[in-house]
Structures are given as C-alpha cells and as structure tokens.
Design a protein around this motif. Structure first.
Motif, PDB file in Angstrom:
ATOM      1  N   HIS A 110      23.372  39.374  37.452  1.00 41.49           N
ATOM      2  CA  HIS A 110      23.220  40.034  38.493  1.00 41.49           C
ATOM      3  C   HIS A 110      23.591  41.758  37.570  1.00 41.49           C
ATOM      4  O   HIS A 110      22.737  41.937  37.103  1.00 41.49           O
TER       5      HIS A 110
ATOM      6  N   ASP B 171      39.361  34.119  31.136  1.00 46.18           N
ATOM      7  CA  ASP B 171      39.112  33.558  32.208  1.00 46.18           C
ATOM      8  C   ASP B 171      39.341  33.863  33.393  1.00 46.18           C
ATOM      9  O   ASP B 171      38.583  33.741  34.196  1.00 46.18           O
ATOM     10  N   SER B 172      39.449  35.901  33.457  1.00 47.19           N
ATOM     11  CA  SER B 172      39.499  36.489  34.172  1.00 47.19           C
ATOM     12  C   SER B 172      38.198  37.857  34.316  1.00 47.19           C
ATOM     13  O   SER B 172      37.719  37.732  35.679  1.00 47.19           O
TER      14      SER B 172
ATOM     15  N   PHE C 283      35.338  37.805  33.509  1.00 45.99           N
ATOM     16  CA  PHE C 283      34.382  38.181  33.829  1.00 45.99           C
ATOM     17  C   PHE C 283      33.723  38.128  35.213  1.00 45.99           C
ATOM     18  O   PHE C 283      33.050  38.915  35.669  1.00 45.99           O
ATOM     19  N   TYR C 284      34.973  37.108  35.547  1.00 46.44           N
ATOM     20  CA  TYR C 284      35.305  37.793  37.173  1.00 46.44           C
ATOM     21  C   TYR C 284      35.082  38.642  37.582  1.00 46.44           C
ATOM     22  O   TYR C 284      34.812  39.320  38.571  1.00 46.44           O
ATOM     23  N   GLN C 285      36.198  39.361  37.342  1.00 44.26           N
ATOM     24  CA  GLN C 285      36.333  40.316  37.197  1.00 44.26           C
ATOM     25  C   GLN C 285      35.031  41.610  37.585  1.00 44.26           C
ATOM     26  O   GLN C 285      34.712  42.420  38.716  1.00 44.26           O
TER      27      GLN C 285
ATOM     28  N   LEU D 195      32.085  40.470  37.171  1.00 45.40           N
ATOM     29  CA  LEU D 195      30.829  40.128  38.511  1.00 45.40           C
ATOM     30  C   LEU D 195      31.643  40.854  40.144  1.00 45.40           C
ATOM     31  O   LEU D 195      30.794  41.357  41.223  1.00 45.40           O
ATOM     32  N   GLU D 196      32.622  41.094  39.698  1.00 48.18           N
ATOM     33  CA  GLU D 196      33.452  41.466  41.669  1.00 48.18           C
ATOM     34  C   GLU D 196      32.967  42.489  41.685  1.00 48.18           C
ATOM     35  O   GLU D 196      33.249  43.528  42.591  1.00 48.18           O
TER      36      GLU D 196
ATOM     37  N   ARG E 267      34.434  45.199  39.264  1.00 53.08           N
ATOM     38  CA  ARG E 267      35.589  46.165  38.453  1.00 53.08           C
ATOM     39  C   ARG E 267      35.030  46.615  37.926  1.00 53.08           C
ATOM     40  O   ARG E 267      34.737  47.741  36.845  1.00 53.08           O
TER      41      ARG E 267
END
Length: 168
Positions: A63, A153-154, A156-158, A160-161, A163
């Motif tokens: 993304h 575990d956190s 990559f999510y952050q 993509l959000e 941050r």
C-alpha cells in the motif's frame, strides 16, 4: 537463469538510456542466475553493479508503507552476526534518505524488533538492547522522527495504519 540475467541487464540499459522511468523487479531464482554465471548474490546487487550505484536498497511497497531490509541474501544466523550499531545507523540513514526521495520531507521511520516480543528486556534475545535501541537513539539525536525497536507483530500493522512512512 540466463534469461533472468539478460532481462536484468536489459532493464538496466533501458533505465540508463532514459527509455524507462523505473525498473521494478520480481523474485528471481538465485541458484539459476548463479548457474548462468552471475557473480552477484541477486538482482539488487546486479543492478547496483550495472548502474555504477555506490549503494543499493531493497524496498518493498505494501500500500503506502515502504519496508526496508537491514540485511539481505544471507542466513538468519549470518544476519544476526552482521548487525551492529554502525550498520544499523547506516541502514536507518539510507532508509530515511530513500523515504525523502519518495516525497516524505519529514519521514517517519519505525525500526522493527528482531526477537519475539521485542526481546522482552533480554529474555528472548538482546539485539534490541545492544544494537537496535542505541542506533535508534543516535538517529533520534540527529533529529530523525524514528520509533523502535517495535515488535514485528505490531510495527507492520501500525505502519499500514499510517503511523509510519517506512519500517526497517
């Protein structure tokens, strides 16, 4: 292997001649290109040699998130042995510079932890304490907008959000 090497050589030639604006690569079979006589570990190194680049950076784009590698084309054991504070400071600086090239005037970079749960204060490995945290602090001292080490575990999510602009 020979076809892959020829395609990489052609792509570099077209880019250097200004006939294309960018070169995007897909995974290649390293064993096949080595059997074909390629002297480099992979196409990133081949492109660096063919273009005379002083350095090369592997970056994945998911993304809007840019993902960078501190090491490449080596075993996990060798990668752990290869990282130290100076190499991580260099990887951080190169990641930040690449983010600027992509239009991030004040790039926000996160450094992913290596060990499960970020090492849990040395209980699952101490690379975060010995290597990553000092490199992050040094970059922060140089004015970088940088966070980490953050457990994988956190982070990559952050990212993509939204941050962070990139994750190393």
């Amino acid at each position: 292997g020979r076809a892959a090497v020829a395609a990489i050589e052609r792509a570099a030639s077209l880019a250097l001649a200004g006939r294309v604006d960018a070169v995007v690569t897909a995974p290649i079979n390293k064993e096949a290109i080595w059997a074909a006589g390629a002297g480099q570990l992979g196409h990133t190194e081949m492109l660096a040699d063919l273009t005379g680049a002083g350095r090369s950076t592997t970056m994945f784009l998911v993304h809007d998130l840019k993902i960078f590698f501190a090491t490449r084309h080596m075993s996990l054991r060798r990668a752990l042995d290869a990282i130290d504070v100076p190499s991580q400071r260099k990887s951080i600086a190169e990641s930040l510079e690449t983010l600027r090239v992509f239009g991030h005037d004040r790039p926000r970079l996160a450094v992913a932890a290596i060990n499960p749960h970020g090492g849990e204060n040395g209980n699952f490995g101490d690379e975060e304490i010995r290597v990553l945290a000092p490199a992050v602090e040094a970059a922060r001292g140089d004015g970088a907008d940088i966070a980490g080490p953050i457990p994988a575990d956190s982070v990559f999510y952050q990212g993509l959000e939204g941050r962070y602009d990139g994750v190393l």
